[in-house]
Structures are given as C-alpha cells and as structure tokens.
Design a protein around this motif. Structure first.
Motif, PDB file in Angstrom:
ATOM      1  N   ARG A 106      32.303   8.666  27.500  1.00  0.00           N
ATOM      2  CA  ARG A 106      33.227   7.885  26.652  1.00  0.00           C
ATOM      3  C   ARG A 106      33.216   7.969  25.373  1.00  0.00           C
ATOM      4  O   ARG A 106      32.201   8.558  24.663  1.00  0.00           O
ATOM      5  N   ARG A 128      41.065  13.124  29.198  1.00  0.00           N
ATOM      6  CA  ARG A 128      41.173  12.467  30.576  1.00  0.00           C
ATOM      7  C   ARG A 128      41.465  13.332  31.866  1.00  0.00           C
ATOM      8  O   ARG A 128      40.933  13.482  32.847  1.00  0.00           O
ATOM      9  N   LYS A 132      37.974  14.751  32.613  1.00  0.00           N
ATOM     10  CA  LYS A 132      37.557  13.513  33.185  1.00  0.00           C
ATOM     11  C   LYS A 132      36.655  12.581  32.101  1.00  0.00           C
ATOM     12  O   LYS A 132      35.884  11.701  32.492  1.00  0.00           O
ATOM     13  N   ARG A 134      36.794   9.688  29.128  1.00  0.00           N
ATOM     14  CA  ARG A 134      37.562   8.501  28.789  1.00  0.00           C
ATOM     15  C   ARG A 134      37.402   8.441  27.199  1.00  0.00           C
ATOM     16  O   ARG A 134      36.292   8.378  26.740  1.00  0.00           O
ATOM     17  N   ARG A 251      35.562   3.295  35.796  1.00  0.00           N
ATOM     18  CA  ARG A 251      36.577   4.307  36.258  1.00  0.00           C
ATOM     19  C   ARG A 251      36.551   5.743  35.527  1.00  0.00           C
ATOM     20  O   ARG A 251      36.178   5.696  34.404  1.00  0.00           O
TER      21      ARG A 251
END
Length: 251
Positions: A106, A128, A132, A134, A251
C-alpha cells in the motif's frame, strides 16, 4: 514515526517487514508570489505526511519527499522547476516498484501541488494493473474542501499562494512566509467563468501570468494561523481515518 531515510539498511529491513503502508510526500519547486518560498508545496506535503505517519505509528513508513512536480504553468515566474508528465509518472512508478519489492503493498501519495494530480492518478492505476500495488492519492485541498471553502475569501481566483495556502504555511512552517510582502493579488486578463478557479467546468491549460501579475491569487492579507489550524485539524483527522481503512482493506 518511522522515517525511511533516517534508517540503516538493517533497521529498514525490520521496519519494512511490519509496515502496512508507505507514505510518499510530493510537492513542487515553483513560484508562490512575493510572499511564499518556492518550497511551499513540498514543505506542506512533507509536514502533513509526517503527521499522518505519526498517527499511524508502526503501520507506516515515511518515504523521502519528491520536491519536483508538474509546474509548467508557473514557468513565466522565476525559480520554477518543472518535470514533464511522463517523467513524473515514470518516477512515481519506479518508487512504487521499489516499495513493492520490499513487501509493502500500500502507498499513500500525500500531494501538496494540484498540478500533480493527473500524473499521480495515472501512475496509481498503472501500478494496480501491473504490480497489484494499491496506491491512494491524498491532496489536502480536496480532503478539506468544505473547510477550505468556508475559510476562503470572496475572490473568484484563488487556490495558489492565496489566503488559504498562506494560512496553511503559517501553521506548518512559518519560515515559508514573508509577512511584509502580503498583499492582494493583482489579477490580470478577463474573467472566464468556464475556466476560472475554483469551479472551472472546462479544462484549458492556463499560464499563471495570464491570471496574476505577481504569481499569487486571492488575498493573502487574510491569511491567519487560526484559518490554517482549522484546515490542518480537519485534514489530519480525515487523512488518518482514510489511511486506517485503506490499510485494513485487504483487496
């Protein structure tokens, strides 16, 4: 608060193993009229990012700030340094990739300059899709828009070196401000309701000397510590609230 640049590689390895989010301040090196220093956007972003990292504790690691942004519209005024959009996008993606390499999934980009918004959004989408990772974009003026609107004056041109940004500077780092130079911005050019800040409905690139003779907007004379504190308190609380939910979202 964990500040990455102040760690050794051994200490960084330990902090990055437990960190859930990296916080990246980004600003600009650009003119802010006769009363604010060129580092204003970067300093505001960095201090707010440090506050957020403090509020998140061990969950966050604070990255070094990026001091350049997309500032071509300020080039008519001396001291402005700008990147090209593709340069900033590539720089952000490289930072994101490095963060992901160390296991942090993140990133919160805490942005102090409105001109950076488009590049950050595009880089976040690409990160993203391809990594992948965020990435969230937090801009203080957007996060605290209601308070900013309440504290702003009646000027139909503001959002740069105005009473709001100057008030924020007074609170976060008063060495940014030249109090003797505070004056109402000398606006230039005809008014256009379609493209004027704050509520433009059409996007047209405008060079800042087409809006103002000294690089500032609004009425910086109305700036005050009280106005700045009202904005900082709301932005800090909302940033922390969002960040905690962002970190918890798997997620």
């Amino acid at each position: 608060m964990t500040e990455l640049s102040r760690l050794t590689t051994v200490e960084a390895a330990s902090s990055l193993r437990t960190a859930k989010v990296a916080i990246l301040p980004i600003g600009a090196t650009e003119q802010h009229g006769p009363h604010l220093e060129l580092r204003t956007d970067t300093t505001i972003a960095t201090v707010l990012a440090r506050m957020l990292a403090t509020d998140l504790g061990a969950d966050a690691v604070l990255l070094p700030p990026i001091p350049y942004g997309l500032s071509e519209h300020h080039l008519p005024f001396a001291g402005t340094i700008t990147l090209r959009p593709q340069t900033l996008r590539s720089l952000l993606l490289d930072v994101f990739e490095s963060v992901a390499h160390h296991g942090v999934r993140r990133v919160i980009v805490l942005n102090g300059h409105g001109g950076n918004i488009d590049a950050i959004r595009l880089a976040a989408r690409e990160a993203r899709r391809d990594s992948k990772l965020r990435v969230a974009h937090v801009m203080w003026a957007q996060l605290g828009r209601d308070v900013v609107d309440r504290e702003a004056g009646p000027s139909w041109r503001r959002n740069h070196a105005c009473e709001i940004e100057t008030s924020l500077a007074m609170v976060l780092d008063d060495s940014l401000v030249r109090p003797s130079e505070l004056d109402v911005a000398p606006l230039t050019g005809p008014r256009d309701p379609f493209t004027e800040p704050v509520s433009a409905s059409v996007d047209v690139p405008i060079w800042f000397d087409e809006w103002t003779a000294n690089g500032a907007l609004g009425d910086p004379r109305r700036a005050s510590v009280e106005r700045g504190q009202a904005i900082v308190e709301v932005v800090r609380a909302r940033a922390a609230e969002f960040a905690r939910s962002f970190v918890a979202d798997e997620r």
